[in-house]
Motif scaffolding. Structure first.
Motif, mmCIF file in Angstrom:
data_model
loop_
_atom_site.group_PDB
_atom_site.id
_atom_site.type_symbol
_atom_site.label_atom_id
_atom_site.label_comp_id
_atom_site.label_asym_id
_atom_site.label_seq_id
_atom_site.Cartn_x
_atom_site.Cartn_y
_atom_site.Cartn_z
ATOM 1 N N LEU A 124 0.842 -1.201 0.000
ATOM 2 C CA LEU A 124 0.000 0.000 0.000
ATOM 3 C C LEU A 124 0.874 1.247 0.000
ATOM 4 O O LEU A 124 2.023 1.221 0.473
ATOM 5 C CB LEU A 124 -0.916 0.022 1.236
ATOM 6 C CG LEU A 124 -1.877 -1.150 1.445
ATOM 7 C CD1 LEU A 124 -1.216 -2.246 2.285
ATOM 8 C CD2 LEU A 124 -3.152 -0.691 2.127
ATOM 9 N N VAL A 125 0.306 2.339 -0.514
ATOM 10 C CA VAL A 125 0.986 3.640 -0.491
ATOM 11 C C VAL A 125 0.439 4.439 0.682
ATOM 12 O O VAL A 125 -0.778 4.535 0.876
ATOM 13 C CB VAL A 125 0.743 4.423 -1.794
ATOM 14 C CG1 VAL A 125 1.523 5.737 -1.774
ATOM 15 C CG2 VAL A 125 1.155 3.598 -3.000
ATOM 16 N N TRP A 126 1.352 5.014 1.464
ATOM 17 C CA TRP A 126 0.967 5.817 2.630
ATOM 18 C C TRP A 126 1.855 7.062 2.696
ATOM 19 O O TRP A 126 3.015 7.034 2.272
ATOM 20 C CB TRP A 126 1.116 5.003 3.914
ATOM 21 C CG TRP A 126 0.818 5.796 5.159
ATOM 22 C CD1 TRP A 126 -0.403 6.102 5.667
ATOM 23 C CD2 TRP A 126 1.769 6.387 6.045
ATOM 24 N NE1 TRP A 126 -0.284 6.853 6.820
ATOM 25 C CE2 TRP A 126 1.051 7.033 7.078
ATOM 26 C CE3 TRP A 126 3.164 6.437 6.075
ATOM 27 C CZ2 TRP A 126 1.676 7.728 8.119
ATOM 28 C CZ3 TRP A 126 3.785 7.127 7.107
ATOM 29 C CH2 TRP A 126 3.048 7.750 8.124
ATOM 30 N N GLY A 127 1.311 8.165 3.181
ATOM 31 C CA GLY A 127 2.100 9.394 3.235
ATOM 32 C C GLY A 127 1.741 10.278 4.409
ATOM 33 O O GLY A 127 0.715 10.092 5.069
ATOM 34 N N GLN A 128 2.601 11.282 4.637
ATOM 35 C CA GLN A 128 2.404 12.219 5.735
ATOM 36 C C GLN A 128 2.963 13.586 5.343
ATOM 37 O O GLN A 128 3.989 13.683 4.653
ATOM 38 C CB GLN A 128 3.109 11.696 6.995
ATOM 39 C CG GLN A 128 2.758 12.414 8.269
ATOM 40 C CD GLN A 128 3.372 11.743 9.488
ATOM 41 O OE1 GLN A 128 4.420 11.104 9.394
ATOM 42 N NE2 GLN A 128 2.734 11.881 10.648
ATOM 43 N N TRP A 129 2.283 14.649 5.810
ATOM 44 C CA TRP A 129 2.693 16.030 5.530
ATOM 45 C C TRP A 129 2.809 16.767 6.857
ATOM 46 O O TRP A 129 1.943 16.625 7.728
ATOM 47 C CB TRP A 129 1.656 16.735 4.646
ATOM 48 C CG TRP A 129 1.568 16.228 3.248
ATOM 49 C CD1 TRP A 129 2.031 16.858 2.122
ATOM 50 C CD2 TRP A 129 0.966 15.006 2.785
ATOM 51 N NE1 TRP A 129 1.760 16.100 1.006
ATOM 52 C CE2 TRP A 129 1.116 14.948 1.385
ATOM 53 C CE3 TRP A 129 0.330 13.951 3.428
ATOM 54 C CZ2 TRP A 129 0.641 13.902 0.617
ATOM 55 C CZ3 TRP A 129 -0.127 12.884 2.684
ATOM 56 C CH2 TRP A 129 0.024 12.868 1.291
ATOM 57 N N TRP A 130 3.840 17.588 7.024
ATOM 58 C CA TRP A 130 3.996 18.301 8.292
ATOM 59 C C TRP A 130 4.715 19.640 8.104
ATOM 60 O O TRP A 130 5.417 19.867 7.121
ATOM 61 C CB TRP A 130 4.740 17.440 9.308
ATOM 62 C CG TRP A 130 6.157 17.114 8.958
ATOM 63 C CD1 TRP A 130 7.287 17.814 9.278
ATOM 64 C CD2 TRP A 130 6.617 15.959 8.214
ATOM 65 N NE1 TRP A 130 8.409 17.192 8.792
ATOM 66 C CE2 TRP A 130 8.023 16.051 8.143
ATOM 67 C CE3 TRP A 130 5.968 14.868 7.631
ATOM 68 C CZ2 TRP A 130 8.796 15.094 7.492
ATOM 69 C CZ3 TRP A 130 6.743 13.919 6.980
ATOM 70 C CH2 TRP A 130 8.129 14.023 6.911
#
Length: 250
Positions: A124-130
């Protein structure tokens, strides 16, 4: 009560019925009240300036990072080449615009450091922005809801496109599951490998303002807590030390 008492004294002085020895003390009380009011007003103005700076209405100080990675069905990150990318964020929308907030990050076709999207059903593709350099509860803008890589390929094939989308959730928003952000992932094929070359995050302006306001509440809460607790502790310690000193002198 102090202020009322001071006014009564001033009226008595004006009427000539107040003892002379108390006049100096009364005037001193008035000066103290005026000084405290001035200090409170100064602190209030400083707090408002700090809040405006923290909120950053025009997003002039915006900066941050994002990451995309491959995870397995148990949520464990894959630790091989082509399993993760990380890059800086750039806000391409205008800060004073009424339209959505658009944040982008682009990646070159690097032979070693890239993120591939394999046509497999177990990844699966997973991401995060901060915001800023490091991700934390109060700096995290949003996190992508994991999507099967095979589902992403089916989406691109159906639309005859090199792009697929992700949903991202902002944990600080009230009713966050119903306020998902749209993430568009652009890909390019190189040597039979589908690589990510651009990631665009789109946030409705009202949600962005709500998120910033909620972060501001945490900032104000911490400021109020530190301002209310610390002085009392310091004062108590000082009183204890003074009491011990007096006992030793006796």
């Amino acid at each position: 009560a102090i202020f009322g008492s001071s006014l009564q004294r001033l009226f008595l002085i004006a009427a000539g019925s107040f003892p002379q020895e108390h006049i100096s003390a009364t005037m001193a009380d008035a000066r103290v009240i005026k000084k405290e009011a001035k200090a409170e007003e100064k602190e209030k103005r400083a707090n408002e300036r700090a809040k405006r700076k923290m909120f950053d209405d025009q997003d002039e100080s915006f900066c941050g990072f994002m990451s995309l990675s491959l995870i397995d069905s148990d949520g464990y990150a894959k630790k091989t080449k082509g399993a993760e990318i990380k890059g800086p964020l750039y806000m391409v929308s205008e800060g004073n615009s009424e339209g959505p907030v658009v944040i982008e990050s682009e990646f070159s076709l690097n032979p070693l450091f890239y993120l591939q999207v394999p046509n497999e059903d177990n990844l699966l593709v997973w991401g995060q922005w901060w915001l800023g350099e490091k991700a934390a509860p109060l700096t995290t803008i949003c996190s992508a809801i994991p999507k099967l890589c095979q589902t992403a390929h089916k989406e691109m094939e159906k639309a005859t496109s090199t792009e697929f989308t992700l949903d991202a959730e902002a944990p600080l928003l009230k009713g966050a599951p119903g306020k998902l952000y749209k993430v568009t992932v652009a890909t390019r094929e190189q040597k039979f490998i589908t690589k990510v070359v651009k990631v665009t995050l789109e946030i409705p302006r009202p949600y962005w303002v709500e998120w910033k306001n909620h972060r501001l509440r945490f900032w104000q809460f911490n400021k109020n807590s530190s301002g209310a607790v610390a002085p009392a502790g310091d004062s108590g310690e000082k009183e204890d030390k003074d009491g011990e000193k007096e006992k030793k002198e006796e």
